[in-house]
Design a protein around this motif. Structure first.
Motif, PDB file in Angstrom:
ATOM      1  N   GLU A 155       0.835  -1.172  -0.118  1.00  0.00           N
ATOM      2  CA  GLU A 155      -0.126  -0.069  -0.051  1.00  0.00           C
ATOM      3  C   GLU A 155       1.208   1.383  -0.030  1.00  0.00           C
ATOM      4  OE1 GLU A 155      -3.453   0.163   2.882  1.00  0.00           O
ATOM      5  OE2 GLU A 155      -2.436  -1.597   3.627  1.00  0.00           O
ATOM      6  N   GLU A 156       0.433   2.451  -0.674  1.00  0.00           N
ATOM      7  CA  GLU A 156       1.131   3.393  -0.543  1.00  0.00           C
ATOM      8  C   GLU A 156       0.412   4.758  -0.668  1.00  0.00           C
ATOM      9  OE1 GLU A 156       3.613   4.768  -3.990  1.00  0.00           O
ATOM     10  OE2 GLU A 156       3.154   2.707  -4.778  1.00  0.00           O
ATOM     11  N   GLY A 157       1.150   5.797  -0.162  1.00  0.00           N
ATOM     12  CA  GLY A 157       0.355   7.054  -0.202  1.00  0.00           C
ATOM     13  C   GLY A 157       1.477   8.339  -0.339  1.00  0.00           C
ATOM     14  N   ASP A 158       1.238   9.498   0.228  1.00  0.00           N
ATOM     15  CA  ASP A 158       1.940  10.450   0.093  1.00  0.00           C
ATOM     16  C   ASP A 158       3.054  10.405   1.077  1.00  0.00           C
ATOM     17  OD1 ASP A 158       2.915  13.117  -0.216  1.00  0.00           O
ATOM     18  OD2 ASP A 158       1.762  14.106   0.931  1.00  0.00           O
ATOM     19  N   ASP A 159       4.303   9.966   0.722  1.00  0.00           N
ATOM     20  CA  ASP A 159       5.495   9.686   1.444  1.00  0.00           C
ATOM     21  C   ASP A 159       5.194   8.513   2.390  1.00  0.00           C
ATOM     22  OD1 ASP A 159       7.437  11.359  -0.028  1.00  0.00           O
ATOM     23  OD2 ASP A 159       6.650  13.199   1.155  1.00  0.00           O
ATOM     24  N   TRP A 160       4.593   7.691   2.265  1.00  0.00           N
ATOM     25  CA  TRP A 160       4.435   6.629   3.018  1.00  0.00           C
ATOM     26  C   TRP A 160       4.081   5.145   2.298  1.00  0.00           C
ATOM     27  CZ3 TRP A 160       0.023   3.234   3.324  1.00  0.00           C
ATOM     28  CH2 TRP A 160      -1.094   4.148   2.619  1.00  0.00           C
ATOM     29  N   PHE A 161       4.609   3.935   2.921  1.00  0.00           N
ATOM     30  CA  PHE A 161       4.142   2.829   2.238  1.00  0.00           C
ATOM     31  C   PHE A 161       4.004   1.805   3.177  1.00  0.00           C
ATOM     32  CE2 PHE A 161       8.711   2.776   2.050  1.00  0.00           C
ATOM     33  CZ  PHE A 161       8.998   1.459   2.449  1.00  0.00           C
ATOM     34  N   VAL A 162       3.542   0.884   2.963  1.00  0.00           N
ATOM     35  CA  VAL A 162       3.332  -0.628   3.683  1.00  0.00           C
ATOM     36  C   VAL A 162       3.716  -1.560   2.905  1.00  0.00           C
ATOM     37  CG1 VAL A 162       1.746  -2.037   5.117  1.00  0.00           C
ATOM     38  CG2 VAL A 162       1.380   0.293   5.186  1.00  0.00           C
ATOM     39  N   SER A 163       4.582  -2.690   3.452  1.00  0.00           N
ATOM     40  CA  SER A 163       4.964  -3.758   2.751  1.00  0.00           C
ATOM     41  C   SER A 163       5.449  -4.817   3.824  1.00  0.00           C
ATOM     42  CB  SER A 163       6.084  -3.431   1.855  1.00  0.00           C
ATOM     43  OG  SER A 163       7.256  -3.131   2.594  1.00  0.00           O
ATOM     44  N   GLU A 164       5.655  -5.840   3.162  1.00  0.00           N
ATOM     45  CA  GLU A 164       6.369  -7.069   3.901  1.00  0.00           C
ATOM     46  C   GLU A 164       8.038  -6.459   4.067  1.00  0.00           C
ATOM     47  OE1 GLU A 164       7.705 -11.728   3.544  1.00  0.00           O
ATOM     48  OE2 GLU A 164       5.326 -10.969   3.065  1.00  0.00           O
ATOM     49  N   TRP A 223       5.428  -4.063   7.870  1.00  0.00           N
ATOM     50  CA  TRP A 223       5.898  -2.770   8.517  1.00  0.00           C
ATOM     51  C   TRP A 223       5.519  -1.518   7.559  1.00  0.00           C
ATOM     52  CZ3 TRP A 223      11.946  -1.737   8.112  1.00  0.00           C
ATOM     53  CH2 TRP A 223      12.290  -1.606   6.869  1.00  0.00           C
ATOM     54  N   MET A 224       5.502  -0.271   8.209  1.00  0.00           N
ATOM     55  CA  MET A 224       5.017   1.030   7.514  1.00  0.00           C
ATOM     56  C   MET A 224       6.337   1.790   7.642  1.00  0.00           C
ATOM     57  SD  MET A 224       2.017   3.701   8.539  1.00  0.00           S
ATOM     58  CE  MET A 224       1.725   5.028   7.405  1.00  0.00           C
ATOM     59  N   ILE A 225       6.618   2.581   6.370  1.00  0.00           N
ATOM     60  CA  ILE A 225       7.451   3.496   6.342  1.00  0.00           C
ATOM     61  C   ILE A 225       6.988   4.836   6.179  1.00  0.00           C
ATOM     62  CG2 ILE A 225       9.710   4.264   5.445  1.00  0.00           C
ATOM     63  CD1 ILE A 225      10.287   1.862   7.194  1.00  0.00           C
ATOM     64  N   CYS A 226       7.238   6.010   6.873  1.00  0.00           N
ATOM     65  CA  CYS A 226       6.604   7.234   6.552  1.00  0.00           C
ATOM     66  C   CYS A 226       7.534   8.297   6.817  1.00  0.00           C
ATOM     67  CB  CYS A 226       5.332   7.505   7.411  1.00  0.00           C
ATOM     68  SG  CYS A 226       4.578   9.135   7.341  1.00  0.00           S
ATOM     69  N   ARG A 227       7.907   9.242   5.801  1.00  0.00           N
ATOM     70  CA  ARG A 227       8.711  10.334   5.889  1.00  0.00           C
ATOM     71  C   ARG A 227       8.007  11.556   5.861  1.00  0.00           C
ATOM     72  NH1 ARG A 227      10.407  14.533   3.508  1.00  0.00           N
ATOM     73  NH2 ARG A 227       9.346  14.298   1.660  1.00  0.00           N
ATOM     74  N   GLU A 228       8.326  12.245   7.137  1.00  0.00           N
ATOM     75  CA  GLU A 228       8.028  13.779   7.413  1.00  0.00           C
ATOM     76  C   GLU A 228       9.222  14.557   7.535  1.00  0.00           C
ATOM     77  OE1 GLU A 228       4.887  16.754   8.195  1.00  0.00           O
ATOM     78  OE2 GLU A 228       4.849  14.584   7.258  1.00  0.00           O
ATOM     79  N   GLY A 229       9.287  15.392   6.684  1.00  0.00           N
ATOM     80  CA  GLY A 229      10.584  16.335   6.639  1.00  0.00           C
ATOM     81  C   GLY A 229      12.003  15.264   6.839  1.00  0.00           C
ATOM     82  N   ASN A 230      12.556  15.966   7.793  1.00  0.00           N
ATOM     83  CA  ASN A 230      13.960  15.150   7.974  1.00  0.00           C
ATOM     84  C   ASN A 230      13.861  13.693   9.005  1.00  0.00           C
ATOM     85  OD1 ASN A 230      13.413  16.756  10.461  1.00  0.00           O
ATOM     86  ND2 ASN A 230      15.703  16.334  10.755  1.00  0.00           N
TER      87      ASN A 230
END
Length: 205
Positions: free
Chosen positions: A118-127, A138-145
């Motif tokens: 799954e993915e969106g604005d500067d985030w994604f979910v994957s194995e 897990w989920m990875i999300c970026r907000e600024g630095n």
């Protein structure tokens, strides 16, 4: 209007303009200093060392491919609210965080092959890739630095039901009430800006 009054009025206007320009310059200087702050490199901790700060948050200063970052986590044993289940990576700049995010994005998408994606604005979910004897979503999300990581689901090679069947006793994992980590996805998306501010302005102060 006589000359004296005109001079006084002009002087007052000039003084007001100079004051406004000084205030604006001071504000710009503060913003520029904040933008140039090296959150990871300048943090008061030796490379490869870690320390505990308020409320049992652990900060580890590390280096990866020449880039210094701070890895921040609390651990579920101390968790009291949703943000306590998250892991944070803090970089000196947004540019560095973007590069790390893109590397993770590319690796996970290639590995995942769409099954959990799954993915969106500067985030994604994957194995999560490169994990042996377990399956982690897990989920990875970026907000600024700041990059925020959340484990949404975990299943190991030995399930709780198998352990109970073979031993005759339920494990601690099967008897205690667990936090539903699947809720962290929406929590991170809805609170990503506040989470970044919490890390930079509370944990790292």
């Amino acid at each position: 209007m006589n000359i004296s009054a005109f001079i006084k009025r002009t002087a007052a206007i000039v003084l007001m303009l100079v004051t406004l320009m000084s205030v604006a310059a001071c504000g710009a200087a503060k913003d520029n200093a904040k933008d140039n702050k090296k959150y990871a490199t300048d943090y008061n901790l030796e490379l490869k060392k870690s320390k505990a700060v308020k409320d049992n948050w652990q900060i580890w200063k590390r280096e990866e491919n020449g880039v210094v970052m701070l890895q921040i986590t609390k651990g579920s044993s101390y968790a009291e609210e949703p943000r306590d289940y998250l892991l944070f990576w803090v970089f000196d700049s947004e540019k560095q965080a973007k590069k790390k995010y893109q590397t993770l994005y590319n690796k996970c998408k290639d590995y995942n092959n769409g099954s959990k994606w799954e993915e969106g604005d500067d985030w994604f979910v994957s194995e999560e890739p490169d994990v042996c004897d377990a399956f982690i979503t897990w989920m990875i999300c970026r907000e600024g630095n700041v990059i925020i990581e959340a484990d949404l689901d975990f299943s190991g090679a030995w399930s709780d039901s198998y352990v109970e069947e073979t031993t005759g006793t339920p494990t601690e994992a099967t008897t205690e009430e667990k936090f539903d980590k699947s809720t962290l996805k929406d929590y991170v998306i809805d609170n990503r800006s506040e989470l970044k501010d919490f890390v930079l302005n509370e944990i790292l102060q």
